[in-house]
Every structure is written in structure tokens, then in C-alpha cells.
Write a protein that holds these residues in place. Sequence first.
Motif, PDB file in Angstrom:
ATOM      1  N   SER A 125      18.028  64.131  -9.869  1.00  0.00           N
ATOM      2  CA  SER A 125      16.788  64.878  -9.648  1.00  0.00           C
ATOM      3  C   SER A 125      16.231  64.704  -8.243  1.00  0.00           C
ATOM      4  O   SER A 125      15.992  65.683  -7.529  1.00  0.00           O
ATOM      5  N   LEU A 126      16.005  63.473  -7.830  1.00  0.00           N
ATOM      6  CA  LEU A 126      15.408  63.254  -6.516  1.00  0.00           C
ATOM      7  C   LEU A 126      16.309  63.798  -5.400  1.00  0.00           C
ATOM      8  O   LEU A 126      15.834  64.454  -4.474  1.00  0.00           O
ATOM      9  N   PHE A 127      17.600  63.552  -5.516  1.00  0.00           N
ATOM     10  CA  PHE A 127      18.515  64.036  -4.486  1.00  0.00           C
ATOM     11  C   PHE A 127      18.615  65.559  -4.469  1.00  0.00           C
ATOM     12  O   PHE A 127      19.038  66.142  -3.462  1.00  0.00           O
ATOM     13  N   ALA A 308       9.036  62.733   3.612  1.00  0.00           N
ATOM     14  CA  ALA A 308      10.285  63.434   3.928  1.00  0.00           C
ATOM     15  C   ALA A 308       9.995  64.821   4.488  1.00  0.00           C
ATOM     16  O   ALA A 308      10.634  65.262   5.457  1.00  0.00           O
ATOM     17  N   MET A 309       9.040  65.519   3.884  1.00  0.00           N
ATOM     18  CA  MET A 309       8.658  66.840   4.378  1.00  0.00           C
ATOM     19  C   MET A 309       8.124  66.740   5.807  1.00  0.00           C
ATOM     20  O   MET A 309       8.488  67.532   6.687  1.00  0.00           O
ATOM     21  N   VAL A 587      20.907  56.792   1.542  1.00  0.00           N
ATOM     22  CA  VAL A 587      19.503  57.123   1.330  1.00  0.00           C
ATOM     23  C   VAL A 587      18.589  56.089   1.992  1.00  0.00           C
ATOM     24  O   VAL A 587      18.894  54.896   2.049  1.00  0.00           O
ATOM     25  N   GLY A 588      17.472  56.563   2.522  1.00  0.00           N
ATOM     26  CA  GLY A 588      16.476  55.683   3.097  1.00  0.00           C
ATOM     27  C   GLY A 588      15.568  55.103   2.031  1.00  0.00           C
ATOM     28  O   GLY A 588      15.627  55.486   0.861  1.00  0.00           O
ATOM     29  N   SER A 595      15.058  59.647   1.387  1.00  0.00           N
ATOM     30  CA  SER A 595      15.906  60.787   1.745  1.00  0.00           C
ATOM     31  C   SER A 595      17.156  60.314   2.459  1.00  0.00           C
ATOM     32  O   SER A 595      17.081  59.436   3.320  1.00  0.00           O
ATOM     33  N   PRO A 596      18.313  60.895   2.137  1.00  0.00           N
ATOM     34  CA  PRO A 596      19.517  60.597   2.917  1.00  0.00           C
ATOM     35  C   PRO A 596      19.553  61.373   4.231  1.00  0.00           C
ATOM     36  O   PRO A 596      20.440  61.149   5.051  1.00  0.00           O
TER      37      PRO A 596
END
Length: 603
Positions: A125-127, A308-309, A587-588, A595-596
Motif C-alpha cells: 500500500s505505502l509503496f 514526500a510530496m 526506502v527512506g 519514500s524510496p
Amino acid sequence: MLHSQIDRVTERILARSLPVRTAYEAKINAAAQKGPARGHLGCSGQAHAYAGAGQDQATLAEGRAPNIGIVSAYNDMLSAHAPYAAYPDLIKKVARQEGATAQVAGGVPAMCDGVTQGEVGMELSLFSRDVIAMAAAIALSHNTYDAALYLGVCDKIVPGLVIAAATFGHIPAVFLPAGPMVSGLPNDEKAAIRKKFATGDIDRKALMAAEMAAYHGPGTCTFYGTANSNQMLMEFMGLHLPGSSFVNPHTPLRDALTAEGVRRALSMAPGKNFTPAGQVLDAKAFVNGIVGLMATGGSTNLVLHLPAMARAAGVILTLEDFADLSAAVPLMARVYPNGLADVNHFHAAGGLGYMIGHLLEAGLMHEDVTTIAGSMSNYAAEAKLDGERVKWEPAPRDSQNDRILRTPADPFQPTGGLAKLDGNIGQGVIKVSAVDKARHIIEAPARVFHDQDSVKAAFKAGEFTSDTIVVVRFQGPQANGMPELHGLTPVLSVLQDRGLNVALITDGRMSGASGKVPAAIHMSPEAAAGGPIAKIEDGDLIRLDATTGSLSVLSNGFDDRTPVTQDLTANEFGLGRELFSAFRRHVGPATQGASPLFKGDDT
């Protein structure tokens, strides 16, 4: 005047972001100067781009009128995205009426966290957010568009599309919502039935009947979780048209707002009113978005997504920014799970236009920002039908229901209810807008688990008989993609209702629906990275204090322990998890948006 705390946090973000924002602006300015390449494509390239355009082929070949790229998250399994089926035809029709063209540039995946709760699929989901950003980039990579319309609503879809819009910040972006489903079974009744099922008081047939009565038609789920928090965010950040977020699907006003979004996108295309997305997505816009998150009591998932955005737009956010803005912004709304109302009731009580008007007046938002509708003051409005077109009227100054909406001077809480947590377990966040003040401080022994199913099994076995802080670790992005652990909410709520002091600590997620149980989430560094959460042992005395923002193990010798490890090979396969091993490796941390795509490059 702007509130001093809002001003201070904004200046801090601007200073911190200056190098990366400067580089970002140079990049999008250079891309804007080159313009869409379709006029410079070879004849074969242009023919490929226009071959499927039907009646729009001649207009496209002339290359004089703006061409809109539609990026859609449509599928008919998600109730929130099913209404998008009809959007491309309407968009193309309106574009033609304006002498322009529109093409579906591409589709992006859209999954439902509600379907995958507690299932293996949740580990993707997150990815999916970052996959959506990349898929949108592929859609727009043909470089034949003067503006873009983004069609998406739910949890990871909007953040992924915003990352794409920021990356393609040299072209204008308009986000078109689909709206919430009409109200069904009240959310408090649904929650009560879920708890009865957790305790075995009702069977699955009764549970299924309640769930079907709650989720019953097209549109977003009506509780104020991540999907509806996304819609709020797009309006507070100026990417939606004013008053458009919570208009129900398949209504004349919804269609009129969609048509107006097309006209607005065309008006911002290269020319005298050129307004590229990168101008909208600046530091002040992100501050306004965080203000909206706090004032409405929105989803904690946005604490992951907003960094991330923002990073995609050259803006660097930290947990301190969220905490400091939360301390300055009062909670003005009570929407389930922070109250009994749903988003339709919230919209009827005055909605976002009411809130934005009062927040601007109180100096709690930036008015001097670029939006798709002019300055932010234009968002203190509500949309109405005027024939087949939209007109905007001033939003109500008085709340239509003060159990749902209040002014900043008479809020439900003096702060936004989100706190940063620090201590010898690491960093995390907690949302307390729905948590009773008596539970803002919990001190109890730990019970450690490595997955949520084990917690449920211990509950069914009757093992929770005293105050307990439940620790669920190896649920972070490196471990298994950071699945949402919302399935624990009924269990923990039952224990709390039995009079126990309980809390949750996890390196996973709990979303905007975490509710009334104290939950320290997004703990970083995560257990799979050797974070101190991996040192906790059963029986350790832990103190969680949301009033001071502290979270620590009080047991002697904790700091000297070696973090435990866990065999995570079972997370490497099944339902597509094989394809995401590179994401898990690169991923960070949660503090930077998990986020990767932006790992470790904001310093």
C-alpha cells in the motif's frame, strides 16, 4: 497579521529548503521555457500521438490550441474512483467547446486500504504511492501536454499524483475530486458493531450487514480518514477549485465543477495567465496544508505523505514543523473518528470554506499564495449552480452546527492534537484529537509482538488483564512496507472500555481512523534498521506522555541492549511482494516520508 508561530515555522522551512528549492525552480523554469515538444516532434511522432484522437486529430496537428493530459486513477473496484469512468468524455467535450483538446495520458494504479486491512496486500500500500508517481511520470513523459488534470482521491493516490505534479511542475495542474458517497450507517454504530464482533457478541453475518450499510455506494468512505483528508489538503493547498472537495458524485454540481476544472486548466496553460504547478506547490502552500490537517483533525498518514510530496517540490519538512504548527492551530472540526459527524454533515455545517475564512481572519493561514483560483481568500467560498455553470458565494460565517464546526476563538481543542514523540525509543508521532485527556499519559509494562495477528490471538486467549503498552514492531517500511495496523483498533478499544490503561507503540501505521486509543506510530529508526524499538522486552516499563512529547523505556540497562533481529524472509514473496524488494532496500525513514524516491537526499 500572520500568527507568529505560523510565520516562524514558514521562515524555518524556507531557510532549510533554500538550496533544493532553488535547484527545483531552475529545473522547472528550464523545462517551461522549452515548452511541450509535440510541435517539434517529427511527423511520425506526431502521427503516433494523434492517431487515436478521433475528431481532435486536426486540432492537435495544428498545434495552436492547448492540449490537456488526463492522468486517471479510475477503477470500478474502489467506490471513490468509480465515478471517474465518465470524466474523460466530459473533459474532452468541454475542451472542444473551448477550442482545445484533451487526451487520457495514462492510468495509475489505485488500491484500497479498506480491502487490504490485515491482509498481505497491505504491504504494497505505502509503496503504491511511489509507483503512482512513477506511473504518472510515464503518462506525461510524451511531453505533448500544456496542462494536466489529475483524477484521484484515496489514501496513496493523491500523494503519488502530487509528487508527479511537482516533478512536472513546469505545467499547470488541476486536481479533480469525485466526492464522498451519501451518508449510510452512522460511523459510531459501525464502530460499536465492530467491537461486538471482536468480543464474539455477534457473528460475521451481522458484521457484514453493518459494513455493507456503511459502504454502500459510489464515492469516498464518509469517515474522516486519509481519503477525505487528501481532499481537504488539495483545497487548502489550492489544487482543487474552491468548495469542490465534498460534493457528492453524479450530481449536477459535481459535473459542473469538473467542467470548470477543465476551463481553469486551459486558462493556466502557457500564455498570459501561465500558472505552472511548481508555483502553486511552494513552502507556504505546504504550511497551509498542514494547518488544514491540524484544524480538521485529519489523518496521521499525511504526516508520512506531506514530507514526500514537499520533497518533490524542493521543500523540506520535519516532524518539528508538524508539531509546532499543531501547537498553534486549534481543532475546529469534529468529524468521525474525532466526533459523530461524517464528511457530508461537515460540508453541510459550513465545510472547508467556513474554516478557511476563519483561519485566514485569525492569521493562521497564508493568504498570499498562488492557487488555481487566485489567492487563498477565494477559497472562503462555497460552490453553487448557476444554470449549468458554477458560481461562488461567500461561505457562511456562522457554523450551521457547533457540534461539528467552530471558530478558532471557540475551538474543540486549543491545539491540532498532533504531537511529536522523542525519547530513547526513537522518534514518532501521536494523534490525540480523539483521545480523552486522562489517557494522554500512559505508564505501563510492555507486551511485545512482531505482527498484529499475534496481538489478536493474545486478546482472544484472554492474556490482557492489566494495564499494557502493546508494542508491534518490524512493521516499518524496510521490514514489510509499513502496513496499516487499523485492524488492532477494535481490540485495543475493547481493552480500554474494560477500564485498562492501554496504548500502542509501533513502527507501522494506524491511519486517520486510529481513534480513541493512544498510539505512538511511525517510530523511527524502525526495528528492521536496528532502531531502539527492537530493544524493548516484555515487562519493560514504558512512559508515553503526549503532553510533553516524550516516549521512553524506564527500565535500567535499556540503552545497553543489543537490538533483536527478526527473520523477515516471509515478507519477500506473495501477492507481488517479490517485485518490491528494491523499494524495501532503498526506502527512506518515516521521518522523511518513507519514500524510496528521496532517501537521504534532503541534507
